[in-house]
Design an enzyme around this catalytic site. Structure first.
Site, PDB file in Angstrom:
ATOM      1  N   GLU A   1      -2.164  -2.249 -10.048  1.00  0.00           N
ATOM      2  CA  GLU A   1      -1.942  -3.009  -8.822  1.00  0.00           C
ATOM      3  C   GLU A   1      -2.918  -4.173  -8.660  1.00  0.00           C
ATOM      4  O   GLU A   1      -2.557  -5.248  -8.230  1.00  0.00           O
ATOM      5  CB  GLU A   1      -2.046  -2.073  -7.610  1.00  0.00           C
TER       6      GLU A   1
ATOM      7  N   ASP B   1      -1.503   3.025  -8.363  1.00  0.00           N
ATOM      8  CA  ASP B   1      -2.369   4.049  -7.753  1.00  0.00           C
ATOM      9  C   ASP B   1      -1.644   5.381  -7.587  1.00  0.00           C
ATOM     10  O   ASP B   1      -0.437   5.433  -7.391  1.00  0.00           O
ATOM     11  CB  ASP B   1      -2.846   3.579  -6.368  1.00  0.00           C
TER      12      ASP B   1
ATOM     13  N   ASP C   1      -0.803   7.516  -5.316  1.00  0.00           N
ATOM     14  CA  ASP C   1      -0.470   7.948  -3.972  1.00  0.00           C
ATOM     15  C   ASP C   1       0.982   7.550  -3.710  1.00  0.00           C
ATOM     16  O   ASP C   1       1.648   7.018  -4.593  1.00  0.00           O
ATOM     17  CB  ASP C   1      -1.427   7.347  -2.927  1.00  0.00           C
TER      18      ASP C   1
ATOM     19  N   GLU D   1       2.394   5.217  -1.944  1.00  0.00           N
ATOM     20  CA  GLU D   1       2.722   3.800  -2.084  1.00  0.00           C
ATOM     21  C   GLU D   1       2.705   3.389  -3.552  1.00  0.00           C
ATOM     22  O   GLU D   1       3.564   2.629  -4.008  1.00  0.00           O
ATOM     23  CB  GLU D   1       1.744   2.943  -1.279  1.00  0.00           C
TER      24      GLU D   1
ATOM     25  N   TYR E   1     -13.494   0.102  -5.761  1.00  0.00           N
ATOM     26  CA  TYR E   1     -12.456  -0.362  -4.862  1.00  0.00           C
ATOM     27  C   TYR E   1     -12.768  -0.060  -3.387  1.00  0.00           C
ATOM     28  O   TYR E   1     -13.237   1.032  -3.060  1.00  0.00           O
ATOM     29  CB  TYR E   1     -11.128   0.295  -5.252  1.00  0.00           C
TER      30      TYR E   1
ATOM     31  N   ARG F   1     -10.735  -0.211  -0.614  1.00  0.00           N
ATOM     32  CA  ARG F   1      -9.741   0.370   0.298  1.00  0.00           C
ATOM     33  C   ARG F   1      -9.429   1.782  -0.173  1.00  0.00           C
ATOM     34  O   ARG F   1      -8.558   2.002  -0.994  1.00  0.00           O
ATOM     35  CB  ARG F   1      -8.478  -0.495   0.325  1.00  0.00           C
TER      36      ARG F   1
ATOM     37  N   HIS G   1      -8.362   6.708  -5.074  1.00  0.00           N
ATOM     38  CA  HIS G   1      -9.528   6.070  -5.687  1.00  0.00           C
ATOM     39  C   HIS G   1     -10.764   6.935  -5.501  1.00  0.00           C
ATOM     40  O   HIS G   1     -10.697   8.001  -4.933  1.00  0.00           O
ATOM     41  CB  HIS G   1      -9.774   4.704  -5.049  1.00  0.00           C
TER      42      HIS G   1
END
Length: 779
Positions: free
Chosen positions: A9, A82, A84, A86, A289, A291, A334
């Site tokens: 991403e 990632d 998750d 999303e 990272y 976020r 993350h």
DNA sequence: CAGTGAGCGAGCTTCCGCTTGACTT
């Protein structure tokens, strides 16, 4: 053989991973989501089982085109978004767009960007989890439905013409602010008198000592006085000493939310500033990272951290911990936010050093030893009344993690004057001399208003919003003016202090400033009335537990126990009924409140929302006498404005008298107080209060500003409200708030221009706006 | 902008969650 294509991403990640994987892989980033629901419409085919209509947004077309081309000429395409909900969806969208088969395409995940983690991920590819993808689709579609159904209701029911909006996250965020404000408004402060005694004496070595001890609280002044009275001529002795060991444990490494909170408390940063700086640190490779909702640290990182602690402070300062997330809604794709290299304590990013230091210290502390304390509690007896006083002391026996880091505290967490000082060496049975005993009036405090960061904390606790949206959500509710971020001046408050020394009791009154607020979130009247409206009609969506409830459903979808479209359907049917009902039957949102009767006209005085914001109104349009209106001042609210304060507002506009045969009026316009005279307007500086200024004070202001204005004005076309003004670059036209240029060749003769010529000039300027000259260099 | 302030309403707006650049003087 053609290289494999691996898609992640974030571009910063892509670079690092490419280095790790070497020759066989080309690593590219897709920059987050590459497709979304259609923008201008609901984008969902509701009758067809909520089938979504996805498009590639304009700003993603370039990336998608590039990836398509690369995918064609590459060997295999690997999806490494990632881990998750999303991320899984992004991978699925990539399959759709790049023409990959979701049943055979290799999908890999990792939680840290280290060589072993990534190599092991590549060795163990899996396939796309379509259940998880469906959970994301349900989330996306539900949010779209809520947002795009509720917002239009506001457009219809709110007379203010602005881009109002409502949504699962933002509307609840506003509700939190609104309810806190009401708690504060209805809070009644209770006072009590707390006893503090100041003692002197000698320790075992005959050295002079002094310390203080605390006694009971009394609810009123006479009880406090009785107590002091009863202590007259008393003998004070140390009755008991207790020593207890205690320890403090470091906080977990930073997540987005805790980083925002701590940067706010310690550095005074707003959440957007924190994220901007963190982004820069991340892009420069200084931190992981930013976020994330995870508190865990990778194994390599742990080794790096503990090695650093050993070198800097010694082995006895190391104490490794595996932190676990309290929050159930966390998706932990993350690591926690930490420095990439612990041996680096400084960075070269402008403004980023302080934030980096905070991250560095927090990370270090998280793997350092507990701090060891010794708490001493001494009881002091009073001979005359059998009561006791308590003295507390704290000694740090071993610093542990406190050597590098101490977590900040929010206002409402501040404990009552936690005594962290040492007690002098005293012994049981020892008698003490009372220097002074005080009973000071104190007050209970209302709950604190939210800061940006404490709101984020609250949202996270409720499982509402995600690390990537905390800062944008706050920007949204500020932009919509549901909430304002501002300071508030405190008010003076008197308090009483009883004091006794040498058996003489004195009663004094002192005063303090209380309720000072800095950078706090206040609901606007718009926020108040819109929230009330939404809560009244959409209790379900506005409930603090709504997100948690539907997250439970999304989990079931992710585990294949529920179908996503039936879940959405179950929500939709009753929701849509309520939407239609509300559209048809609900009254316009006014937030109307009657506050009294105007004695002059005996008409009702009401406070409510008007076209231009909160206002007060005397009488009604249906009355024979015209109604009067006045808009509220910035710190006033429909909900709290008093009758007297409202009547004060009607004193404007005010005719101060005449000057040069023309009326001088004072009023408040959009941009603040102003004086008008002879069709000219002069803004009033802060030194003058429009409610008290008189003619004598107003005239010099008019004269002074008029001469300044005359020097700039060349010609005025009054009826058309157009002026020709002199600016630093020559003459220009001013119509309303906008300026239009006068062409060079007409500059000299501008004073002779007719109104027709001027109008033509403006028309021409509007039709031919200055062009954006995009010059592409030819190589 | 401005001695007002309503309502009327053409045509506009809006969600949450992933990610970073960027029209110009």
């Amino acid at each position: 053989m053609a290289k494999n294509l691996l898609i992640v991403e974030s571009p910063a990640k892509a670079k690092t991973i490419e280095k790790i994987l070497g020759e066989d892989f080309e690593v590219k980033s897709c920059f987050g989501h590459i497709r979304d629901l259609e923008k201008d419409d609901m984008g969902i085919d509701i009758k067809n089982n909520f089938m979504p209509r996805y498009i590639v947004p304009e700003d993603k077309q370039k990336v998608v085109k590039e990836l398509k081309q690369l995918a064609k000429k590459s060997g295999e395409v690997w999806l490494a978004t990632d881990e998750d909900r999303e991320g899984e969806a992004i991978s699925w969208h990539l399959c759709e767009v790049l023409g990959l088969d979701p049943v055979t395409t290799k999908r890999i995940v990792f939680h840290e960007i280290t060589k072993p983690a990534i190599q092991s991920a590549v060795k163990n590819p899996r396939l796309l989890d379509l259940n998880l993808v469906n959970a994301q689709q349900a989330r996306r579609i539900l949010d779209r439905i809520v947002g795009f159904e509720l917002s239009p209701i506001l457009w219809r029911k709110m007379s203010m013409r602005s881009n109002l909006s409502a949504g699962r996250v933002q509307s609840v965020a506003v509700r939190i602010i609104v309810e806190r404000e009401r708690e504060i408004n209805t809070f009644t402060s209770v006072s009590s008198f707390k006893v503090t005694a100041y003692f002197t004496g000698k320790d075992v070595n005959q050295k002079s000592i002094s310390f203080k001890a605390e006694g009971a609280k009394f609810s009123n002044v006479s009880d406090a006085e009785k107590f002091l009275e009863s202590c007259k001529s008393a003998i004070y002795k140390v009755a008991d000493i207790q020593v207890k060991p205690a320890k403090k444990t470091p906080a977990a490494p930073f997540t987005t939310s805790t980083l925002q909170q701590e940067a706010s408390r310690k550095l005074g940063y707003g959440v957007s500033k924190t994220m901007l700086l963190a982004q820069k640190l991340y892009e420069a490779g200084h931190i992981t990272y930013m976020r994330t909702d995870s508190v865990s640290l990778g194994e390599t990182a742990m080794n790096d951290i503990t090695a650093q602690i050993s070198t800097a402070y010694g082995k006895n300062f190391v104490q490794t911990r595996k932190f676990k997330n309290k929050n159930e809604s966390a998706q932990e794709a993350h690591e926690a936010i930490r420095p990439t290299y612990m041996n680096q304590s400084k960075v070269d990013i402008a403004d980023g050093q302080k934030l980096y230091e905070l991250i560095w210290k927090r990370t270090m502390a998280s793997q350092m030893a507990d701090a060891e304390l010794e708490k001493t509690i001494a009881k002091i007896s009073i001979s005359t009344n059998g009561e006791t006083l308590t003295a507390q002391g704290e000694v740090l026996k071993f610093e542990g993690f406190l050597k590098v880091y101490r977590e900040g505290k929010d206002e409402d967490e501040e404990e009552e004057e936690n005594n962290e000082s040492m007690l002098p060496p005293i012994t049981v049975g020892q008698s003490l001399t009372l220097k002074e005993m005080i009973a000071m009036e104190g007050f209970t405090r209302p709950p604190a208003r939210y800061t940006e960061a404490s709101l984020v904390k609250k949202l996270e606790e409720l499982g509402i919003g995600r690390p990537s949206t905390y800062a944008p959500t706050i920007s949204t509710i500020l932009k919509r003016t549901y909430v304002e971020k501002r300071d508030k001046e405190g008010t003076e408050r008197k308090y009483r202090v009883l004091s006794m020394s040498n058996d003489i009791i004195k009663n004094k009154q002192e005063s303090e400033t209380t309720g000072t607020e800095k950078s706090k979130l206040f609901p606007s009247d718009l926020g108040l009335v819109v929230t009330d409206f939404l809560v009244q009609h959409f209790e379900n969506v506005m409930d603090y537990g709504f997100t948690a409830k539907i997250e439970g459903n999304f989990d079931e979808i992710a585990h294949g126990k529920m179908k996503w479209n039936s879940m959405v359907g179950e929500f939709y049917t009753p929701f849509k009924t309520e939407v239609d009902n509300t559209m048809e039957t609900a009254e316009r949102i006014k937030g109307e409140r009657e506050i009294g009767i105007d004695p002059a006209s005996s008409k009702k005085v009401i406070a409510r929302m008007g076209r231009y914001g909160p206002m007060v109104q005397i009488g009604d349009v249906s009355d024979e006498i015209k109604p009067r209106f006045a808009k509220l001042k910035q710190d006033q609210s429909i909900e709290t404005i008093t009758f007297d304060a409202a009547m004060e507002l009607f004193k404007l506009p005010r005719n101060l008298g005449t000057f040069e045969d023309q009326d001088v009026l004072v009023s408040i316009g959009k941009f603040g107080p102003y004086i008008s005279h002879n069709k000219q307007f002069y803004s009033l500086s802060k030194d003058f209060d429009p409610y008290v200024i008189n003619l004598e004070e107003a005239i010099p202001i008019v004269e002074e500003k008029r001469t300044a204005k005359n020097e700039r004005t060349v010609k005025v076309f009054e009826k058309e409200k157009i002026q020709i003004l002199k600016g630093p670059y020559g003459l220009y036209l001013k119509k309303g708030l906008k300026n239009y240029p006068i062409p060079k060749e007409q500059q000299d003769t501008a004073a002779d221009l007719t109104i027709e010529e001027v109008k033509q000039m403006i028309e021409y300027a509007i039709a031919n706006p200055p062009k954006k000259t995009s010059r592409k260099k030819k190589s």
